[in-house]
Design a protein around this motif. Sequence first.
Motif, PDB file in Angstrom:
ATOM      1  N   UNK A 199      14.520   7.963 -12.017  1.00  6.54           N
ATOM      2  CA  UNK A 199      13.305   7.931 -11.204  1.00  6.54           C
ATOM      3  C   UNK A 199      12.688   6.533 -11.269  1.00  6.54           C
ATOM      4  N   UNK A 200      12.288   6.029 -10.133  1.00  7.88           N
ATOM      5  CA  UNK A 200      11.554   4.761 -10.064  1.00  7.88           C
ATOM      6  C   UNK A 200      10.198   4.958 -10.721  1.00  7.88           C
ATOM      7  N   UNK A 201       9.826   4.168 -11.737  1.00 12.42           N
ATOM      8  CA  UNK A 201       8.524   4.364 -12.377  1.00 12.42           C
ATOM      9  C   UNK A 201       7.350   4.202 -11.427  1.00 12.42           C
ATOM     10  N   UNK A 202       7.537   3.499 -10.333  1.00 12.90           N
ATOM     11  CA  UNK A 202       6.472   3.365  -9.347  1.00 12.90           C
ATOM     12  C   UNK A 202       6.137   4.654  -8.626  1.00 12.90           C
ATOM     13  N   UNK A 203       6.984   5.689  -8.829  1.00 14.23           N
ATOM     14  CA  UNK A 203       6.750   6.999  -8.215  1.00 14.23           C
ATOM     15  C   UNK A 203       6.081   7.955  -9.184  1.00 14.23           C
ATOM     16  N   UNK A 204       5.667   7.436 -10.362  1.00 17.96           N
ATOM     17  CA  UNK A 204       5.091   8.281 -11.410  1.00 17.96           C
ATOM     18  C   UNK A 204       3.698   7.784 -11.775  1.00 17.96           C
ATOM     19  N   UNK A 205       2.725   8.700 -11.745  1.00 18.39           N
ATOM     20  CA  UNK A 205       1.411   8.440 -12.334  1.00 18.39           C
ATOM     21  C   UNK A 205       1.430   8.957 -13.766  1.00 18.39           C
ATOM     22  N   UNK A 206       1.103   8.074 -14.707  1.00 17.92           N
ATOM     23  CA  UNK A 206       0.951   8.485 -16.097  1.00 17.92           C
ATOM     24  C   UNK A 206      -0.480   8.961 -16.291  1.00 17.92           C
ATOM     25  N   UNK A 207      -0.658  10.279 -16.224  1.00 19.46           N
ATOM     26  CA  UNK A 207      -1.994  10.851 -16.281  1.00 19.46           C
ATOM     27  C   UNK A 207      -2.652  10.652 -17.632  1.00 19.46           C
ATOM     28  N   UNK A 208      -3.974  10.557 -17.602  1.00 23.16           N
ATOM     29  CA  UNK A 208      -4.825  10.466 -18.791  1.00 23.16           C
ATOM     30  C   UNK A 208      -4.648   9.158 -19.549  1.00 23.16           C
ATOM     31  N   UNK A 209      -4.188   8.129 -18.851  1.00 25.74           N
ATOM     32  CA  UNK A 209      -4.040   6.816 -19.487  1.00 25.74           C
ATOM     33  C   UNK A 209      -5.374   6.292 -19.999  1.00 25.74           C
ATOM     34  N   UNK A 210      -6.457   6.693 -19.370  1.00 22.37           N
ATOM     35  CA  UNK A 210      -7.778   6.240 -19.797  1.00 22.37           C
ATOM     36  C   UNK A 210      -8.286   6.882 -21.063  1.00 22.37           C
ATOM     37  N   UNK A 211      -7.460   7.743 -21.688  1.00 23.30           N
ATOM     38  CA  UNK A 211      -7.860   8.341 -22.967  1.00 23.30           C
ATOM     39  C   UNK A 211      -7.741   7.343 -24.117  1.00 23.30           C
ATOM     40  N   UNK A 212      -7.121   6.184 -23.880  1.00 22.14           N
ATOM     41  CA  UNK A 212      -6.997   5.167 -24.913  1.00 22.14           C
ATOM     42  C   UNK A 212      -7.780   3.920 -24.520  1.00 22.14           C
ATOM     43  N   UNK A 213      -8.139   3.129 -25.534  1.00 25.99           N
ATOM     44  CA  UNK A 213      -8.745   1.812 -25.287  1.00 25.99           C
ATOM     45  C   UNK A 213      -7.751   0.697 -25.575  1.00 25.99           C
ATOM     46  N   UNK A 214      -6.487   1.060 -25.811  1.00 26.25           N
ATOM     47  CA  UNK A 214      -5.438   0.085 -26.121  1.00 26.25           C
ATOM     48  C   UNK A 214      -4.925  -0.529 -24.824  1.00 26.25           C
ATOM     49  N   UNK A 215      -5.587  -1.567 -24.380  1.00 25.57           N
ATOM     50  CA  UNK A 215      -5.244  -2.173 -23.095  1.00 25.57           C
ATOM     51  C   UNK A 215      -3.882  -2.866 -23.123  1.00 25.57           C
ATOM     52  N   UNK A 216      -3.451  -3.331 -24.280  1.00 26.89           N
ATOM     53  CA  UNK A 216      -2.125  -3.939 -24.362  1.00 26.89           C
ATOM     54  C   UNK A 216      -1.042  -2.899 -24.086  1.00 26.89           C
ATOM     55  N   UNK A 217      -1.202  -1.699 -24.642  1.00 27.35           N
ATOM     56  CA  UNK A 217      -0.243  -0.621 -24.376  1.00 27.35           C
ATOM     57  C   UNK A 217      -0.257  -0.241 -22.897  1.00 27.35           C
ATOM     58  N   UNK A 218      -1.434  -0.112 -22.322  1.00 29.75           N
ATOM     59  CA  UNK A 218      -1.526   0.236 -20.898  1.00 29.75           C
ATOM     60  C   UNK A 218      -0.916  -0.852 -20.029  1.00 29.75           C
ATOM     61  N   UNK A 219      -1.147  -2.095 -20.385  1.00 29.15           N
ATOM     62  CA  UNK A 219      -0.581  -3.201 -19.604  1.00 29.15           C
ATOM     63  C   UNK A 219       0.949  -3.165 -19.645  1.00 29.15           C
ATOM     64  N   UNK A 220       1.513  -2.822 -20.804  1.00 27.86           N
ATOM     65  CA  UNK A 220       2.969  -2.748 -20.904  1.00 27.86           C
ATOM     66  C   UNK A 220       3.529  -1.658 -20.003  1.00 27.86           C
ATOM     67  N   UNK A 221       2.841  -0.515 -19.921  1.00 24.50           N
ATOM     68  CA  UNK A 221       3.291   0.562 -19.031  1.00 24.50           C
ATOM     69  C   UNK A 221       3.171   0.159 -17.568  1.00 24.50           C
ATOM     70  N   UNK A 222       2.070  -0.500 -17.225  1.00 21.95           N
ATOM     71  CA  UNK A 222       1.904  -0.972 -15.848  1.00 21.95           C
ATOM     72  C   UNK A 222       2.960  -2.017 -15.508  1.00 21.95           C
ATOM     73  N   UNK A 223       3.255  -2.910 -16.448  1.00 17.81           N
ATOM     74  CA  UNK A 223       4.287  -3.915 -16.220  1.00 17.81           C
ATOM     75  C   UNK A 223       5.661  -3.286 -16.047  1.00 17.81           C
ATOM     76  N   UNK A 224       5.870  -2.106 -16.664  1.00 16.20           N
ATOM     77  CA  UNK A 224       7.135  -1.385 -16.488  1.00 16.20           C
ATOM     78  C   UNK A 224       7.235  -0.730 -15.123  1.00 16.20           C
ATOM     79  N   UNK A 225       6.120  -0.724 -14.368  1.00 16.46           N
ATOM     80  CA  UNK A 225       6.149  -0.203 -13.007  1.00 16.46           C
ATOM     81  C   UNK A 225       5.367   1.060 -12.773  1.00 16.46           C
ATOM     82  N   UNK A 226       4.839   1.686 -13.828  1.00 16.41           N
ATOM     83  CA  UNK A 226       4.112   2.938 -13.669  1.00 16.41           C
ATOM     84  C   UNK A 226       2.735   2.714 -13.039  1.00 16.41           C
TER      85      UNK A 226
END
Length: 326
Positions: A199-226
Amino acid sequence: MTQVQTVRGPVESSALGVTLMHEHLFVLTSDVQANHPEEWGSEDARVADAVERLRGAHDAGVRTIVDLTVMGLGRYIPRIQTIAEATELNILVATGVYTWDDLPFYFHHRGPALGPEVPDPMVDMFVGDIRDGIAGTGVRAGMLKCAIDEKGLTPGVERVMRAVARAHLETGTPITVHTHPASHTGRDVKRVMCDEEGVDPGRIVLGHSGDTTDCDHLAALADAGFVLGMDRFGLNLDTTFEARAKTLIEMVRRGYGDRMVLSQDASCYLDWIDPAALELLPQWRYTHLFEDVIPYALEQGLTREQFDLMLTEVPRRFFELGRACS
């Protein structure tokens, strides 16, 4: 232009407007509701209350709500049809199975449980909901949904995840995954759904990402295409309003406004929690983003154009990425 399935039928993606990508109308325990209808009370009153709440969302500027209520959350489409006819909102519904650990017993002795070569009946169920409609209603699912939480990639969770991925590859229908960012479960989603199932990660929403304040982790997931679902505004149990808002603001400042969608994960009625306890969450409603979060973020330097991007443009592009369902 891409057609998107709603309860009232297909609409053009350009007509979605302001879109809340992770909400519910009702979250119900089906066995309790079927056997103890007094818990539910008056059907007419429940429907009327839902219509009023959704009209409030429309008045706040919302034009589309994605209702991610699937098996395991009490999905009942005829009721949603009644409500959709009484509102001006586009309502998208989903297919999938919601579990944090084990599968419903129905699946324990079917499909891969009988041998790895046996096809999973979940895939056909999901594809049928997308192509033919749900439970004879003719209402076609416009989203696929599964979940992975703190318990991680249990065998049941993995089986649902793979079934959702395969239904997506067959139909092009986009995916939302309930995740637990503190446990970095987005990495499991990447391995199973993207690296192994294709599956293309751009076709997936990672729900509840805002439950963390770890912006570095979120940035890595966004950079992976999610796409990151910053979608629990108002649900401030283990966090605060300010923590959620500041995480969103920081991610926008880092340049990830085009990788995020916004929502509240709210509902008209949730039977998981005593109604008296819900009074402790006064901001958990469909309009909290517009009444509280956006004004706060504007004061902190974000712009209305950035919110237009996250609420309108990113959802539209997300639905337009996939091929049309056959």
